[in-house]
Write a protein that holds these residues in place. Structure first.
Motif, PDB file in Angstrom:
ATOM      1  N   LEU A  30     -18.332  -0.322   2.247  1.00 24.47           N
ATOM      2  CA  LEU A  30     -17.663   0.325   3.363  1.00 24.47           C
ATOM      3  C   LEU A  30     -17.641   1.824   3.149  1.00 24.47           C
ATOM      4  N   GLY A  31     -17.784   2.601   4.215  1.00 29.25           N
ATOM      5  CA  GLY A  31     -17.581   4.032   4.131  1.00 29.25           C
ATOM      6  C   GLY A  31     -16.125   4.343   3.823  1.00 29.25           C
ATOM      7  N   ALA A  32     -15.879   5.554   3.364  1.00 29.56           N
ATOM      8  CA  ALA A  32     -14.527   5.923   2.953  1.00 29.56           C
ATOM      9  C   ALA A  32     -13.516   5.768   4.091  1.00 29.56           C
ATOM     10  N   GLY A  33     -13.899   6.209   5.288  1.00 27.01           N
ATOM     11  CA  GLY A  33     -13.003   6.074   6.435  1.00 27.01           C
ATOM     12  C   GLY A  33     -12.724   4.623   6.760  1.00 27.01           C
ATOM     13  N   GLU A  34     -13.743   3.781   6.593  1.00 29.21           N
ATOM     14  CA  GLU A  34     -13.570   2.351   6.852  1.00 29.21           C
ATOM     15  C   GLU A  34     -12.632   1.718   5.832  1.00 29.21           C
ATOM     16  N   VAL A  35     -12.728   2.137   4.566  1.00 29.51           N
ATOM     17  CA  VAL A  35     -11.822   1.598   3.545  1.00 29.51           C
ATOM     18  C   VAL A  35     -10.385   1.968   3.882  1.00 29.51           C
ATOM     19  N   LEU A  36     -10.158   3.220   4.255  1.00 27.08           N
ATOM     20  CA  LEU A  36      -8.790   3.651   4.588  1.00 27.08           C
ATOM     21  C   LEU A  36      -8.230   2.820   5.738  1.00 27.08           C
ATOM     22  N   ALA A  37      -9.059   2.537   6.729  1.00 26.68           N
ATOM     23  CA  ALA A  37      -8.607   1.719   7.852  1.00 26.68           C
ATOM     24  C   ALA A  37      -8.330   0.285   7.410  1.00 26.68           C
ATOM     25  N   ARG A  38      -9.178  -0.243   6.547  1.00 24.44           N
ATOM     26  CA  ARG A  38      -9.041  -1.628   6.090  1.00 24.44           C
ATOM     27  C   ARG A  38      -7.785  -1.791   5.223  1.00 24.44           C
ATOM     28  N   LEU A  39      -7.472  -0.785   4.416  1.00 24.75           N
ATOM     29  CA  LEU A  39      -6.272  -0.846   3.587  1.00 24.75           C
ATOM     30  C   LEU A  39      -5.007  -0.887   4.441  1.00 24.75           C
ATOM     31  N   LYS A  64       0.590   4.719   0.228  1.00 30.56           N
ATOM     32  CA  LYS A  64       1.126   3.682  -0.676  1.00 30.56           C
ATOM     33  C   LYS A  64       0.132   2.566  -0.968  1.00 30.56           C
ATOM     34  N   HIS A  65      -1.162   2.878  -0.958  1.00 29.17           N
ATOM     35  CA  HIS A  65      -2.180   1.860  -1.219  1.00 29.17           C
ATOM     36  C   HIS A  65      -2.739   1.912  -2.643  1.00 29.17           C
ATOM     37  N   ILE A  66      -2.286   2.878  -3.451  1.00 27.02           N
ATOM     38  CA  ILE A  66      -2.815   3.046  -4.810  1.00 27.02           C
ATOM     39  C   ILE A  66      -1.767   2.664  -5.851  1.00 27.02           C
ATOM     40  N   GLU A  67      -2.217   1.975  -6.870  1.00 24.97           N
ATOM     41  CA  GLU A  67      -1.388   1.689  -8.046  1.00 24.97           C
ATOM     42  C   GLU A  67      -1.803   2.684  -9.138  1.00 24.97           C
ATOM     43  N   LEU A  68      -0.919   3.548  -9.550  1.00 24.54           N
ATOM     44  CA  LEU A  68      -1.269   4.567 -10.534  1.00 24.54           C
ATOM     45  C   LEU A  68      -1.759   3.916 -11.821  1.00 24.54           C
ATOM     46  N   TYR A  69      -2.870   4.464 -12.324  1.00 23.72           N
ATOM     47  CA  TYR A  69      -3.437   3.916 -13.555  1.00 23.72           C
ATOM     48  C   TYR A  69      -4.228   5.010 -14.263  1.00 23.72           C
ATOM     49  N   GLN A  70      -3.891   5.273 -15.498  1.00 22.55           N
ATOM     50  CA  GLN A  70      -4.621   6.248 -16.307  1.00 22.55           C
ATOM     51  C   GLN A  70      -5.436   5.485 -17.350  1.00 22.55           C
TER      52      GLN A  70
END
Length: 310
Positions: A30-39, A64-70
């Motif tokens: 998916l393109g980046a814009g498509e991923v943002l919409a899908r999330l 709020k779609h990311i889980e912080l991870y280092q």
């Protein structure tokens, strides 16, 4: 995995990770814009997002779609390829360029463009391809590059793309579509990533030539992020860790991917455009993320919809 890279790249890294980890792995390209919409519409569908510009991962985190991870492997990367809070790490980089068909340039009597204003040449009417900023990250990168060169002025940026609109044959959904169109001679110039142009050239479209705007161009840090609500967060972390290693990034040369790996110990494939010789604008990832919605809405309202009405 949501994969915002070319199809063969997505296939190769998915297969390699599955073989090395023993974890059954699948992807949707998916393109980046498509991923943002899908999330937004289907949270929890993916465990990890690989590819797409880092600014899009910031937007995902804002929503709020990311889980912080280092990742422990992030320390091997130069500091510009890591978000200090753990939102993303970068695993490749490349730049916005002009991908031109030499035969078509000669037929129209123009030289390969070396500035953004060269794309406004009347000889290129309906002969330029550009990815749509709302669906393909490269389209937005082009907009933000022009905005940066105009001191952030939105009105001047929109005016430029309104002028360019006459010369654009199509706003494509995918970033790589334009390079294929240029390769076939359907358009003369495509606004594209230098890595995609080189990939198309090596795939048989030998008439293609890559040039850069002398005043400066944008660039991407292709990022990986762990996604909130992941059904397999442990597997997502393993993939995240693996993607930053030389084992993973050495694969690029064989895929072949013509983006440059971020791990300094990784093998750089033959014919990868050298990123250290490209004149780049100052790229503020946070600002690029913050202004994306306004710019893409203005593009849709003032440029794309006007084209549809003609």
């Amino acid at each position: 995995m949501a994969c915002s890279q070319q199809e063969d790249f997505c296939q190769a890294i998915t297969r390699a990770f599955e073989e090395q980890s023993g974890l059954k792995t699948s992807y949707v390209r998916l393109g980046a814009g498509e991923v943002l919409a899908r999330l937004q519409t289907n949270p929890g569908e993916f465990d990890v997002w690989a590819g797409g510009q880092a600014e899009n991962h910031l937007i995902a985190n804002d929503r709020k779609h990311i889980e912080l991870y280092q990742s422990p492997n992030a320390a091997a990367l130069p500091k510009q390829y890591n978000d200090t809070t753990g939102i993303w790490s970068g695993f490749y980089t490349d730049s916005v360029a002009f991908c031109s068909n030499k035969t078509e340039l000669e037929r129209k009597g123009v030289k390969a463009p070396t500035s953004w204003n060269d794309l406004l040449n009347p000889a290129l009417k309906s002969a330029v391809a550009m990815p749509h900023p709302a669906t393909a990250g490269v389209g937005y990168m082009a907009m933000f590059t022009v905005a940066t060169l105009n001191g952030g002025d939105e009105a001047k940026t929109i005016k430029y793309f309104q002028q360019l609109n006459t010369n654009v044959m199509q706003y494509s959904k995918s970033a790589a579509t334009g390079t294929e169109q240029a390769g076939r001679g359907e358009v003369t110039v495509a606004i594209a990533l230098d890595s995609d142009c080189q990939k198309a050239n090596q795939a048989g479209f030998s008439d293609l030539v890559t040039t850069y705007p002398a005043e400066g161009t944008g660039f991407e840090v292709g990022a990986v992020s762990l996604l909130a609500g992941a059904r397999n967060a442990a597997g997502g972390k393993k993939f995240f860790d693996w993607l930053l290693t030389t084992d993973a990034q050495n694969l690029y040369a064989g895929i072949p991917s013509f983006a440059a790996p971020t791990n300094p110990e990784a093998t750089v494939g033959p014919n990868v455009p050298p990123q250290d010789t490209v004149k780049k604008v100052k790229w503020d990832i946070r600002e690029a993320a913050d202004r994306r919605e306004a710019f893409t809405k203005a593009f849709e309202t003032d440029i794309a919809s006007a084209t549809q009405a003609q």
